[in-house]
Design a protein around this motif. Structure first.
Motif, mmCIF file in Angstrom:
data_model
loop_
_atom_site.group_PDB
_atom_site.id
_atom_site.type_symbol
_atom_site.label_atom_id
_atom_site.label_comp_id
_atom_site.label_asym_id
_atom_site.label_seq_id
_atom_site.Cartn_x
_atom_site.Cartn_y
_atom_site.Cartn_z
ATOM 1 N N LYS A 337 -41.224 51.684 -98.980
ATOM 2 C CA LYS A 337 -40.307 52.718 -98.534
ATOM 3 C C LYS A 337 -38.861 52.221 -98.650
ATOM 4 O O LYS A 337 -38.539 51.104 -98.264
ATOM 5 C CB LYS A 337 -40.611 53.088 -97.084
ATOM 6 C CG LYS A 337 -39.675 54.123 -96.504
ATOM 7 C CD LYS A 337 -39.978 54.371 -95.031
ATOM 8 C CE LYS A 337 -38.973 55.326 -94.408
ATOM 9 N NZ LYS A 337 -39.248 55.517 -92.940
ATOM 10 N N VAL A 338 -37.994 53.085 -99.193
ATOM 11 C CA VAL A 338 -36.576 52.733 -99.315
ATOM 12 C C VAL A 338 -35.942 52.787 -97.926
ATOM 13 O O VAL A 338 -35.925 53.838 -97.276
ATOM 14 C CB VAL A 338 -35.834 53.688 -100.276
ATOM 15 C CG1 VAL A 338 -34.349 53.366 -100.298
ATOM 16 C CG2 VAL A 338 -36.427 53.579 -101.679
ATOM 17 N N VAL A 339 -35.446 51.652 -97.465
ATOM 18 C CA VAL A 339 -34.815 51.589 -96.147
ATOM 19 C C VAL A 339 -33.295 51.402 -96.234
ATOM 20 O O VAL A 339 -32.585 51.522 -95.220
ATOM 21 C CB VAL A 339 -35.419 50.451 -95.308
ATOM 22 C CG1 VAL A 339 -36.880 50.747 -94.992
ATOM 23 C CG2 VAL A 339 -35.290 49.111 -96.027
ATOM 24 N N PHE A 340 -32.801 51.121 -97.430
ATOM 25 C CA PHE A 340 -31.349 50.955 -97.606
ATOM 26 C C PHE A 340 -30.994 51.192 -99.066
ATOM 27 O O PHE A 340 -31.633 50.633 -99.977
ATOM 28 C CB PHE A 340 -30.920 49.548 -97.177
ATOM 29 C CG PHE A 340 -29.429 49.304 -97.267
ATOM 30 C CD1 PHE A 340 -28.591 49.606 -96.202
ATOM 31 C CD2 PHE A 340 -28.858 48.783 -98.425
ATOM 32 C CE1 PHE A 340 -27.221 49.385 -96.279
ATOM 33 C CE2 PHE A 340 -27.494 48.556 -98.514
ATOM 34 C CZ PHE A 340 -26.671 48.864 -97.431
ATOM 35 N N HIS A 341 -29.976 51.999 -99.290
ATOM 36 C CA HIS A 341 -29.462 52.204 -100.647
ATOM 37 C C HIS A 341 -27.977 52.531 -100.535
ATOM 38 O O HIS A 341 -27.606 53.596 -100.037
ATOM 39 C CB HIS A 341 -30.194 53.350 -101.356
ATOM 40 C CG HIS A 341 -29.603 53.642 -102.715
ATOM 41 N ND1 HIS A 341 -29.849 52.861 -103.809
ATOM 42 C CD2 HIS A 341 -28.771 54.642 -103.127
ATOM 43 C CE1 HIS A 341 -29.195 53.348 -104.855
ATOM 44 N NE2 HIS A 341 -28.536 54.441 -104.467
ATOM 45 N N ASP A 342 -27.160 51.595 -100.957
ATOM 46 C CA ASP A 342 -25.715 51.816 -100.835
ATOM 47 C C ASP A 342 -24.966 50.740 -101.618
ATOM 48 O O ASP A 342 -25.547 49.733 -102.036
ATOM 49 C CB ASP A 342 -25.298 51.780 -99.363
ATOM 50 C CG ASP A 342 -23.988 52.543 -99.107
ATOM 51 O OD1 ASP A 342 -23.378 53.004 -100.093
ATOM 52 O OD2 ASP A 342 -23.589 52.668 -97.935
ATOM 53 N N ALA A 343 -23.658 50.992 -101.788
ATOM 54 C CA ALA A 343 -22.765 49.985 -102.359
ATOM 55 C C ALA A 343 -22.185 49.169 -101.215
ATOM 56 O O ALA A 343 -21.683 49.719 -100.235
ATOM 57 C CB ALA A 343 -21.657 50.654 -103.160
ATOM 58 N N VAL A 344 -22.244 47.850 -101.332
ATOM 59 C CA VAL A 344 -21.800 46.958 -100.256
ATOM 60 C C VAL A 344 -20.564 46.196 -100.718
ATOM 61 O O VAL A 344 -20.661 45.338 -101.613
ATOM 62 C CB VAL A 344 -22.908 45.964 -99.865
ATOM 63 C CG1 VAL A 344 -22.436 45.076 -98.719
ATOM 64 C CG2 VAL A 344 -24.180 46.709 -99.494
ATOM 65 N N PRO A 345 -19.402 46.473 -100.154
ATOM 66 C CA PRO A 345 -18.186 45.749 -100.557
ATOM 67 C C PRO A 345 -18.279 44.274 -100.171
ATOM 68 O O PRO A 345 -18.679 43.923 -99.064
ATOM 69 C CB PRO A 345 -17.061 46.450 -99.774
ATOM 70 C CG PRO A 345 -17.636 47.770 -99.370
ATOM 71 C CD PRO A 345 -19.101 47.539 -99.179
ATOM 72 N N LEU A 346 -17.896 43.418 -101.103
ATOM 73 C CA LEU A 346 -17.834 41.984 -100.865
ATOM 74 C C LEU A 346 -16.381 41.526 -101.002
ATOM 75 O O LEU A 346 -15.611 42.091 -101.791
ATOM 76 C CB LEU A 346 -18.729 41.228 -101.849
ATOM 77 C CG LEU A 346 -20.203 41.653 -101.868
ATOM 78 C CD1 LEU A 346 -20.980 40.814 -102.870
ATOM 79 C CD2 LEU A 346 -20.826 41.532 -100.482
ATOM 80 N N LEU A 347 -16.020 40.488 -100.243
ATOM 81 C CA LEU A 347 -14.632 40.041 -100.194
ATOM 82 C C LEU A 347 -14.370 38.943 -101.221
ATOM 83 O O LEU A 347 -15.132 37.976 -101.314
ATOM 84 C CB LEU A 347 -14.292 39.512 -98.800
ATOM 85 C CG LEU A 347 -14.388 40.525 -97.664
ATOM 86 C CD1 LEU A 347 -13.972 39.881 -96.353
ATOM 87 C CD2 LEU A 347 -13.520 41.748 -97.950
#
Length: 574
Positions: A337-347
């Motif tokens: 099951k998909v529990v997370f789908h997003d773009a995550v900004p990194l520094l």
């Protein structure tokens, strides 16, 4: 024939000295320094003494020095209004010194009582200096230059000659000459009195007024300023409300209702870089394409924001301050099951945009046994991965993107209510996933690749990369006034330093032998070579209009203009 005579020294208390003093009076609006003495008894006497001390030049300079010294702790010690986190770290690292700093207001210098006291006293001192000097200068402009002293030979620059012209003719020629040279001139008794260089005092007053304008603008800006930062992904937007900011700082009197109503969305970020040479990796193009609107129902407009070229909306300015990458990831649990789908900004960590951060899955995850847990992935992103180098990028552009991941499971600690950074991982209640060799599981993923977690715990897929831009929104009232005050202060100071206020007198009287004697003298506020030089030039022109007369029938008329000379100081050798 031209003739030059030397002034004879006399006693300092002679009436002629007083006469010369009157001639040189009001060359400046600076107040006369009075000897410091004990004030008269009573409240009024002490108040008058205190006011005179406060408005004196030495106290104003002392307050300026104290203001400069008081600003030093604000640069060396972390400030609450700028970075509360650093203040907390300083207090933790210096448990003995921090309370002392706090009592002295060193963590908030510019809002402290002692800094405000210096600021207000300097403000009052400047006003107390400017108001009387302005009225005095206005009075000087409305008046006329003082008449000539009885003995012009006592002035610093002096020359004389005899002429066959009538005194009235000499006066008329002198008036015409001096007015042509932009002197304020008039006939006072048997001499023409002229003065020039009023812009020196105008510059002096302008400099002090500009300081007041700068102080006022600075105070106004500090009280009503705001500054906030927002990281925006490509395709996302921002609305200028308090809750939208990642961090926000404002002045004491700023109200959230003062935020300018506008919104914008980041359509595309463009960054190009030097590919070779000593400047390899240096940005060539660094810009963000925005669509923005003013007000709730404003029409959408397109613009491009570049470094040092902000978007201006009302009193607000939107600056482009930083850029980075946000990997798009998909996380699945043990059941697929998909529990997370997003773009995550990194520094970014360096100039090649090697980036770090954490991918956190707070809710919805269950392991293969159905147990609820939380996931975290320590992430390092390399936009241009070089084979054999797993820790840094070789170039800032997306040439060979690689996402390096270290997975953890357990409790992230967000339910404790203690705020935590989205870019840092608290590992106290987290366990690392192990590989087949019982080592920390770690892997490099390219776009489209998947890391499978051991024991059927799920997976994470690196889908692609978005770019993000960080914007700083500022609202700084009074900045235009501060800039105008600074420019006025520079020009005013230049005028007060390079323009010399000086006076010239031309006396023409008939001598005992019936021949007109012409005397010219000049006086400046301070000793300067300009006064004798200017007097010599004026004397040469006037001599052409009133040429010298022979002393006796056997002496031919001289055609040489008189040379001015400086009178020796009282008591000096000739």
């Amino acid at each position: 024939m031209s003739k030059t005579t030397a002034g004879e020294p006399t006693d300092a208390a002679a009436p002629e000295d007083l006469d010369v003093g009157v001639a040189g009076s009001q060359l400046s609006t600076a107040p006369t320094e009075s000897s410091a003495g004990v004030p008269a008894m009573g409240v009024i006497g002490w108040a008058r003494w205190f006011w005179r001390q406060l408005t004196s030049m030495r106290v104003a300079l002392l307050l300026l020095l104290l203001l400069a010294l008081g600003a030093i702790p604000g640069s060396l010690i972390p400030q609450t209004g700028t970075d509360a986190t650093k203040v907390a770290e300083f207090e933790k690292a210096h448990p003995t010194l921090a309370p002392v700093y706090d009592r002295l207001g060193l963590f908030d210098v510019y809002s402290s009582v002692w800094f405000s006291a210096i600021y207000i006293l300097l403000f009052v001192s400047l006003i107390g200096c400017i108001v009387p000097r302005t009225w005095q200068f206005v009075g000087q402009l409305r008046g006329r230059p003082p008449g000539a002293p009885k003995r012009l030979t006592r002035l610093p620059a002096y020359t004389t000659w005899r002429t066959g012209a009538e005194p009235e003719q000499v006066h008329e020629a002198a008036l015409a000459l001096l007015k042509k040279r932009r002197f304020r001139a008039h006939l006072a008794g048997d001499a023409v009195a002229a003065e020039k260089g009023y812009l020196r005092e105008v510059g002096n007053l302008a400099f002090h007024i500009a300081l007041i304008v700068m102080l006022t603008a600075f105070a106004w800006g500090q009280l009503f300023k705001m500054e906030g930062n927002k990281l925006v992904l490509e395709g996302d937007g921002f609305s200028n409300t308090l809750t939208q900011y990642d961090d926000f700082k404002s002045g004491t009197l700023f109200d959230a209702d003062d935020l300018a109503p506008f919104s914008f969305s980041l359509k595309d970020f463009t960054g190009t870089y030097e590919v070779s040479g000593p400047n390899k990796g240096t940005p060539r193009t660094y810009q963000a394409a925005l669509t923005y609107s003013e007000g709730a129902y404003g029409k959408e407009k397109k613009t491009t924001v570049k470094v040092n070229h902000p978007l201006e909306i009302g009193d607000s300015k939107v600056y482009l301050t930083a850029h980075g990458y946000a990997p798009v990831v998909t996380v699945k649990d043990g059941r697929g099951k998909v529990v997370f789908h997003d773009a995550v900004p990194l520094l970014p960590l360096d100039s090649n945009v090697t980036s770090s951060g954490v991918i956190k899955v707070y809710d919805g995850y269950r392991d293969a046994g159905g147990t609820k847990e939380q996931l975290a992935f320590q992430a390092f992103f390399l936009p241009s991965f070089a084979e054999g180098n797993e820790v840094s990028s070789a170039f800032p552009a997306l040439l060979n993107p690689v996402l390096n991941l270290e997975p953890y499971h357990g409790d992230l600690g967000v339910d404790s209510g203690i705020p935590q950074s989205v870019y840092q991982l608290d590992k106290r209640n987290m366990k690392a996933f192990k590989d087949s060799k019982d080592l920390q599981l770690r892997d490099n993923l390219r776009p489209g690749e998947t890391m499978t977690l051991p024991d059927g715990a799920g997976s994470i897929t690196y889908e692609g990369t978005k770019e993000w831009a960080n914007f700083q929104v500022t609202q700084q009232p009074g900045s235009g006034w501060a800039l105008g005050g600074a420019l006025a202060a520079i020009f005013g100071l230049a005028a007060s330093l390079f323009i010399q206020r000086r006076r010239v007198w031309v006396r023409a009287v008939r001598g005992a032998d019936g021949v007109t004697v012409v005397e010219m003298a000049g006086l400046g506020r301070s000793e300067s070579a300009k006064v004798p030089e200017e007097l010599g030039e004026l004397a040469g022109i006037l001599y052409d209009r009133a040429p010298g007369a022979p002393e006796d029938p056997d002496t031919p008329e001289s055609t040489d203009p008189p040379e001015p000379r400086a009178v020796p100081a009282e008591g000096s050798e000739k």
